[in-house]
Design a protein around this motif. Structure first.
Motif, PDB file in Angstrom:
ATOM      1  N   LYS A 247     -15.088   7.954   7.745  1.00 27.15           N
ATOM      2  CA  LYS A 247     -15.224   7.051   6.601  1.00 27.15           C
ATOM      3  C   LYS A 247     -15.550   7.805   5.317  1.00 27.15           C
ATOM      4  O   LYS A 247     -15.090   7.438   4.230  1.00 27.15           O
ATOM      5  CB  LYS A 247     -16.304   6.014   6.899  1.00 27.15           C
ATOM      6  N   GLN A 248     -16.332   8.887   5.440  1.00 26.01           N
ATOM      7  CA  GLN A 248     -16.744   9.621   4.249  1.00 26.01           C
ATOM      8  C   GLN A 248     -15.573  10.341   3.581  1.00 26.01           C
ATOM      9  O   GLN A 248     -15.646  10.695   2.405  1.00 26.01           O
ATOM     10  CB  GLN A 248     -17.840  10.628   4.591  1.00 26.01           C
ATOM     11  N   PHE A 249     -14.477  10.555   4.330  1.00 24.10           N
ATOM     12  CA  PHE A 249     -13.310  11.220   3.768  1.00 24.10           C
ATOM     13  C   PHE A 249     -12.228  10.234   3.323  1.00 24.10           C
ATOM     14  O   PHE A 249     -11.231  10.640   2.720  1.00 24.10           O
ATOM     15  CB  PHE A 249     -12.696  12.173   4.802  1.00 24.10           C
ATOM     16  N   THR A 250     -12.406   8.956   3.646  1.00 18.29           N
ATOM     17  CA  THR A 250     -11.352   7.958   3.465  1.00 18.29           C
ATOM     18  C   THR A 250     -11.385   7.334   2.078  1.00 18.29           C
ATOM     19  O   THR A 250     -12.449   6.937   1.590  1.00 18.29           O
ATOM     20  CB  THR A 250     -11.473   6.860   4.536  1.00 18.29           C
ATOM     21  N   LYS A 251     -10.211   7.243   1.482  1.00 18.59           N
ATOM     22  CA  LYS A 251     -10.050   6.622   0.172  1.00 18.59           C
ATOM     23  C   LYS A 251      -9.007   5.511   0.277  1.00 18.59           C
ATOM     24  O   LYS A 251      -8.135   5.550   1.147  1.00 18.59           O
ATOM     25  CB  LYS A 251      -9.617   7.654  -0.870  1.00 18.59           C
ATOM     26  N   VAL A 252      -9.098   4.551  -0.628  1.00 20.39           N
ATOM     27  CA  VAL A 252      -8.180   3.416  -0.623  1.00 20.39           C
ATOM     28  C   VAL A 252      -7.625   3.216  -2.028  1.00 20.39           C
ATOM     29  O   VAL A 252      -8.374   3.262  -3.014  1.00 20.39           O
ATOM     30  CB  VAL A 252      -8.888   2.126  -0.149  1.00 20.39           C
ATOM     31  N   GLY A 253      -6.316   3.012  -2.107  1.00 17.28           N
ATOM     32  CA  GLY A 253      -5.665   2.669  -3.368  1.00 17.28           C
ATOM     33  C   GLY A 253      -4.986   1.320  -3.224  1.00 17.28           C
ATOM     34  O   GLY A 253      -4.350   1.042  -2.200  1.00 17.28           O
ATOM     35  N   LEU A 254      -5.110   0.481  -4.231  1.00 21.98           N
ATOM     36  CA  LEU A 254      -4.622  -0.899  -4.136  1.00 21.98           C
ATOM     37  C   LEU A 254      -3.979  -1.325  -5.447  1.00 21.98           C
ATOM     38  O   LEU A 254      -4.516  -1.079  -6.527  1.00 21.98           O
ATOM     39  CB  LEU A 254      -5.790  -1.833  -3.806  1.00 21.98           C
ATOM     40  N   THR A 255      -2.822  -1.955  -5.330  1.00 20.80           N
ATOM     41  CA  THR A 255      -2.191  -2.590  -6.486  1.00 20.80           C
ATOM     42  C   THR A 255      -2.688  -4.026  -6.574  1.00 20.80           C
ATOM     43  O   THR A 255      -2.506  -4.807  -5.633  1.00 20.80           O
ATOM     44  CB  THR A 255      -0.657  -2.575  -6.346  1.00 20.80           C
ATOM     45  N   ASN A 256      -3.332  -4.369  -7.665  1.00 22.98           N
ATOM     46  CA  ASN A 256      -3.921  -5.700  -7.813  1.00 22.98           C
ATOM     47  C   ASN A 256      -2.845  -6.785  -7.866  1.00 22.98           C
ATOM     48  O   ASN A 256      -1.736  -6.559  -8.341  1.00 22.98           O
ATOM     49  CB  ASN A 256      -4.768  -5.773  -9.077  1.00 22.98           C
ATOM     50  N   GLY A 257      -3.217  -7.963  -7.349  1.00 21.99           N
ATOM     51  CA  GLY A 257      -2.349  -9.122  -7.446  1.00 21.99           C
ATOM     52  C   GLY A 257      -1.296  -9.237  -6.363  1.00 21.99           C
ATOM     53  O   GLY A 257      -0.392 -10.079  -6.463  1.00 21.99           O
TER      54      GLY A 257
END
Length: 299
Positions: A247-257
């Motif tokens: 979890k400490q290495f995990t990143k999340v990218g999200l396009t809103n909407g």
């Protein structure tokens, strides 16, 4: 210390890969699951093709690397990974008296639809051409499927730029440049097919730079209506290796909407950035691994 970069992305596109078909019907590549549904997919080979195509178009990757030897199409004997980013990232097999094999340092999965295929068809004719000659038009039918798709990429950072077959070890600056270019291509990935250009820019992406090469989030992406299931992703991020939680290495990218449970996604993973911010963050970590300077691009 060995490290790997891996992420799983969600994209939205239509009819990404066709099989052989029959008569005047073009069939999508697809498979059946135990839930009774049929799902379409774009093969990893098709994704690789477009990654290399864009690598050439955007960064000048050398494609003059193939020859025909004894009836076999393969990379030229005299070339090494120093001459070809493609050979470096996706490996090679050179047959002959002294066959040489180098595994890929970049592994791609199929891009699998997250929504079932329901038999939609598209009827085609070449009426525009036929009318010019006063002829009858030719008819064709193609299967059609617009869906969210998911695929995973995993990069063994310790092996990029190193080829023991030819005693080649590229400078860390070049090793970073190659991974950076790959990330730029994947961020802007597209597929040219049947007169269309399908946009494969991620709408959602999860992953990071890890101390072990494993495609953690492959097979963990599920949709429920227009909501992204969170629990499989959260539980996967809680895996541990060598006493460290992933979890400490995990990143999340999200396009809103896009997804209806956007607030739930942000709550589950804390700091959720844009897709661009995800790629900037992992590129920075790749630069740190190779010990080179990297300046984050300004929006």
């Amino acid at each position: 210390m060995s490290k790997s970069l891996t992420f799983t992305a969600i994209v939205e596109a239509g009819s990404l890969n066709f099989g052989e078909g029959f008569s005047n019907i073009s069939e999508l590549k697809k498979f059946n699951r135990a839930d009774g549904n049929t799902y379409t997919f774009a093969s990893r080979q098709s994704l690789r093709y477009d990654v290399v195509r864009l690598g050439n178009e955007l960064f000048g990757w050398n494609l003059n690397t193939v020859s025909k030897q004894k009836g076999t199409l393969q990379f030229k004997d005299e070339l090494t990974i120093e001459d070809s980013v493609e050979m470096d990232l996706f490996g090679y097999l050179k047959t002959g008296k002294n066959s040489l094999k180098r595994p890929a340092t970049v592994r791609l999965s199929h891009a699998i639809s997250l929504e079932p295929y329901n038999g939609d068809m598209e009827f085609l004719t070449n009426m525009g051409l036929a009318e010019r000659l006063g002829e009858n038009s030719n008819l064709a039918n193609i299967e059609n499927h617009i869906s969210y798709y998911t695929y995973t990429v995993t990069v063994d950072l310790s092996k990029v730029g190193i080829d023991e077959n030819n005693q080649v070890e590229l400078p860390n600056e070049e090793r970073f440049n190659r991974v950076h270019q790959l990330l730029e291509v994947l961020k802007l990935l597209s597929r040219n097919i049947r007169g269309r250009q399908e946009n494969l820019t991620p709408l959602f992406v999860i992953g990071g730079v890890y101390p072990v090469a494993n495609p953690f989030f492959q097979g963990r992406i599920q949709l429920e209506g227009n909501s992204l299931k969170i629990e499989p992703l959260v539980q996967t991020s809680e895996f541990t290796f060598a006493g460290e939680a992933m979890k400490q290495f995990t990143k999340v990218g999200l396009t809103n909407g896009i997804f209806s449970n956007e607030s739930e996604i942000k709550e589950a993973f804390g700091q959720v950035g844009t897709v661009e911010e995800f790629f900037q963050a992992v590129t920075r970590e790749v630069a740190e691994y190779y010990g080179v300077a990297y300046e984050v691009a300004k929006a």
